[in-house]
Motif scaffolding. Structure first.
Motif, short mmCIF file in Angstrom:
data_model
loop_
_atom_site.label_atom_id
_atom_site.label_comp_id
_atom_site.label_asym_id
_atom_site.label_seq_id
_atom_site.Cartn_x
_atom_site.Cartn_y
_atom_site.Cartn_z
N ASP A 73 40.87 43.03 47.27
CA ASP A 73 40.20 42.76 48.21
C ASP A 73 38.71 42.29 47.80
OD1 ASP A 73 38.95 42.05 50.85
OD2 ASP A 73 39.53 43.90 51.78
N GLU A 177 49.29 39.76 51.86
CA GLU A 177 48.95 39.53 53.08
C GLU A 177 49.62 40.56 53.98
OE1 GLU A 177 49.72 35.75 54.65
OE2 GLU A 177 48.63 34.68 53.19
N GLU A 178 50.68 41.05 53.71
CA GLU A 178 51.41 42.17 54.55
C GLU A 178 50.67 43.38 54.17
OE1 GLU A 178 54.21 44.23 56.82
OE2 GLU A 178 53.19 42.21 56.91
N ARG A 181 47.43 43.68 55.90
CA ARG A 181 47.48 43.76 57.31
C ARG A 181 47.81 45.29 57.73
NH1 ARG A 181 51.27 44.82 60.65
NH2 ARG A 181 52.85 45.09 59.29
N ILE A 182 48.79 45.80 56.97
CA ILE A 182 49.04 47.21 57.06
C ILE A 182 47.70 48.18 56.92
CG2 ILE A 182 50.28 49.45 55.99
CD1 ILE A 182 52.48 47.39 55.14
N ALA A 184 44.50 47.23 57.08
CA ALA A 184 43.48 46.90 58.22
C ALA A 184 43.95 47.48 59.55
CB ALA A 184 43.29 45.40 58.37
N GLU A 185 45.22 47.43 59.85
CA GLU A 185 45.64 48.13 61.16
C GLU A 185 45.27 49.53 61.19
OE1 GLU A 185 49.74 47.15 61.87
OE2 GLU A 185 49.20 44.88 62.62
N GLN A 188 41.63 50.25 61.31
CA GLN A 188 41.36 50.03 62.73
C GLN A 188 41.70 51.04 63.79
OE1 GLN A 188 42.87 46.24 63.69
NE2 GLN A 188 41.64 45.13 62.41
#
Length: 398
Positions: A73, A177-178, A181-182, A184-185, A188
């Motif tokens: 990232d 990408e997966e 997503r994991i 980032a969620e 958050q």
């Protein structure tokens, strides 16, 4: 070889789950071939695998920015404070955080830390099964509950916090990408939980780290809620994982090397030295940096914007820096490892980590001096931060 740079090239997912011991051995093998290489996995990045090169990066923050935490990232939409800060902003945060993690502050936690260790070990013994999963029942609960109390979070939410922590630090997927997503969620979710705590502390401060941090002034301005959230996210990552993972490797070594275990049982004064050696031999962190200007490291040209990571174990296990580096010598002296990093970003929590590790080994071996890994157990380790997922131990009832 990379045709553009003439430097070695690899292509593998460095976060992949592997049999225990695979990753330390892999980086040892890479170092035997070259001091660094280009990994073409994902967006592509450099990995430095020797002591000289790693120190070169750690000690040049003006060239290698800490504004990233993973090479996957390069332009994060988050920042962990103070780890992802550079320059004067980083130093101002460090200066104000220093007293909270000083040797004197850690000394005042001695009784709390020891009490927690004893409670957990006694609860394991009270089951009467003469076995446990060291990671799940002790290593992941002992330092984490201490951390939750220090920062001001309820300890009865530990299981949820551990689930988020694992998603952020230990998720493994070929689908980047997966994976993003994991992570980032989970971040958050952590920030949402901390946001409620920060709001509470703004109204009713307590004797905890969040309440202290909200009084900081950085670059002439009071710390904002957004920066407090970023700070809390880093504290969460550091406090929930690093000591737990190091405990796993420490107990794995002692379970598989009964001669070393017998020595610290007979002479507990060896425990601090043993801890330093476990930190060195099984260093767990793989920091990342972003190159700010065209430069060269050990003959390989790096361009501004390039990403670099460097397993700290590749430094601490380098024969050029440590005699018989692959051998664990619990009385090694000197032992000037960089398991806590080096330079301006060296780990703030090192004093607390050492205290927690020492007390854990002292109290465990008073009660369970002999133990072994359960026969046939399949031990796995994560790649992004080198740690065991489980460690089943058993012992004979005394």
């Amino acid at each position: 070889m990379d045709s553009a740079s003439g430097c070695p090239v690899q292509d593998f997912n460095y976060r992949e789950l592997k049999p225990a011991g695979t990753w330390h051995a892999a980086y040892d093998g890479f170092r035997a071939e070259a001091p660094l290489y280009r990994n073409e996995f994902g967006p592509g990045f450099w990995t430095v695998v020797n002591h000289e090169g790693i120190l070169h990066i750690l000690q040049r923050p003006g060239i290698f920015s800490s504004s990233v935490v993973t090479v996957l990232d390069p332009d994060p939409k988050y920042r962990w404070i103070p780890e992802m800060l550079d320059g004067s902003e980083h130093m101002e945060w460090r200066k104000q955080l220093g007293p909270l993690f000083s040797p004197q502050a850690v000394e005042r936690l001695e009784e709390k830390v020891r009490t927690r260790a004893v409670e957990l070990i006694d609860s394991i013994l009270a089951k009467g099964t003469d076995s446990c999963d060291l990671m799940a029942e002790f290593a992941q609960r002992y330092p984490t509950t201490i951390f939750l109390e220090l920062i001001g979070l309820p300890t009865d939410e530990l299981d949820q916090f551990m689930e988020w922590e694992h998603a952020i630090l230990h998720s493994s997927s070929e689908d980047l990408e997966e994976l993003a997503r994991i992570r980032a969620e989970a971040m958050q979710a952590v920030q949402a939980r901390f946001a409620s705590v920060i709001a509470e502390r703004r109204v009713s401060p307590r004797d905890d780290i969040i309440s202290r941090a909200q009084t900081f002034v950085v670059e002439g301005q009071p710390v904002s809620d957004a920066d407090l959230l970023s700070f809390c996210l880093l504290m969460f990552m550091a406090g929930m994982d690093t000591v737990s993972v190091t405990l796993g490797w420490s107990f794995h070594h002692l379970a598989t090397h009964p001669e070393d275990r017998a020595r610290i049982v007979e002479d507990p004064e060896l425990i601090p030295s043993a801890i330093e050696e476990f930190l060195r031999a099984y260093a767990i962190v793989i920091p990342a940096r972003k190159v700010l200007q065209d430069t060269e490291v050990q003959g390989c040209p790096m361009k501004a914007g390039d990403m670099v990571n460097f397993p700290l174990s590749a430094s601490t296990r380098d024969e050029a820096a440590f005699l018989d580096a692959a051998t664990v010598d619990i009385e090694r002296n000197p032992n000037n490892h960089v398991a806590f990093g080096a330079g301006p970003h060296r780990c703030l929590g090192s004093h607390l980590a050492r205290r927690e590790l020492r007390i854990a080994l002292e109290e465990w071996h008073k009660r369970i001096p002999e133990y072994r890994v359960v026969a046939g157990a399949e031990l796995l380790e994560t790649g992004g931060q080198l740690g065991l997922t489980s460690l089943p131990l058993e012992w004979n009832r005394s």
